[in-house]
Scaffold this active site. Sequence first.
Site, PDB file in Angstrom:
ATOM      1  N   CYS A  43       0.835  -1.195   0.000  1.00  0.00           N
ATOM      2  CA  CYS A  43       0.000   0.000   0.000  1.00  0.00           C
ATOM      3  C   CYS A  43       0.876   1.255   0.000  1.00  0.00           C
ATOM      4  O   CYS A  43       1.727   1.420   0.881  1.00  0.00           O
ATOM      5  CB  CYS A  43      -0.926   0.021   1.212  1.00  0.00           C
ATOM      6  N   LYS A  60       1.774  -9.491  -0.590  1.00  0.00           N
ATOM      7  CA  LYS A  60       1.597  -8.611  -1.752  1.00  0.00           C
ATOM      8  C   LYS A  60       2.506  -7.400  -1.550  1.00  0.00           C
ATOM      9  O   LYS A  60       2.484  -6.772  -0.482  1.00  0.00           O
ATOM     10  CB  LYS A  60       0.156  -8.159  -1.907  1.00  0.00           C
TER      11      LYS A  60
END
Length: 354
Positions: free
Chosen positions: A126, A165
């Site tokens: 993010c 991720k």
Amino acid sequence: MLLSRLFYDFRKIALFLWIQKEINLVKIGKTELGEFPLLLAPMEDVSDPPFRALCKQQGCDMMYTEFISVEGLIRDATKSVQKLDIYDDERPIGIQIFGAELDSMARAAAIVEEAEPELLDINFGCPVKKVTCKMAGAGILQDIDKMVKLTDHIVKSTNLPVTVKTRLGWDDNTKFIEEVAERLQDVGIKALSIHGRTRKQMYKGEADWSLIGKIKENPRVHIPIFGNGDIDSGPKALEYKNRYGVDGIMIGRASIGNPWIFREIKHYFKTGEELAPPTIDERVDAAKQHLKKSLEWKGEVLGILEMRRHYTNYFRGYPHIKPFRAVLVTSHDINELEDTLETIRERYADHVTV
């Protein structure tokens, strides 16, 4: 004798083909995802149960929750805890968490395990400042040693398969993703999803998949590698599949208001032809289902507000749609929203999209 021999040979061939098919299946832990899975990316205020239901109906193979703050989980914050909601018809599904402290991440992992997802995913990608300034999300790309230590701690703290991720690096000078892939695999992650941009890029410019391809060429790397970034059509998905050798593709922004992208890509893989765009009936039905489930899951206020980002994409490309869209993104009245959607259905019943 001849028939017996032919039958024996046939069984050997059938067994060989079955074994080859099993070998080609992508697996995370005990979960089989098929030969080339399409994944829905975890997106804040997007990848919620109402939207996931639509993506699943359109062929998504694996989905993730919105990312969840570990600090919110361990403090029993309502918004964070609600994001743990998963349903049987969504499976397989992963719950994604983000944070920066060893103890908090481990405690949150235990809470996630109780929700019984197929896997636990760590968000190291993010790019939002309020996350990175705390060395969470992509912020941790500034300290790879801490990233590895934190991952190792979580892997040892849960019985769930752990995946990650992340991005290529913090900036152009720190694209250490090849080292990251090896080191995270060494501490026990079961799959790695890579967005082909640095944190500094945010979502600007073109995603660079070349380093993702290099990771797939690395003989040391044996876990599934999923590519993410800029995939918005069947032809592009097939091109990147063949060029970079990834085990599957994760789709994010291209799915917003467009859950049909999963079926479109699969159809292109199977036939080499692009699928016709969804009809106006399909678009209106999807928007109405999405709205209904959003109201049920989030309540009236949030359910209406968080639907607004989807309407533009549901009806993108339709001429003179602006007045209808203006109602959809400003009205707080459920009946008015539903009536507007039905008016759109009637108004564009004969319109053919291309």
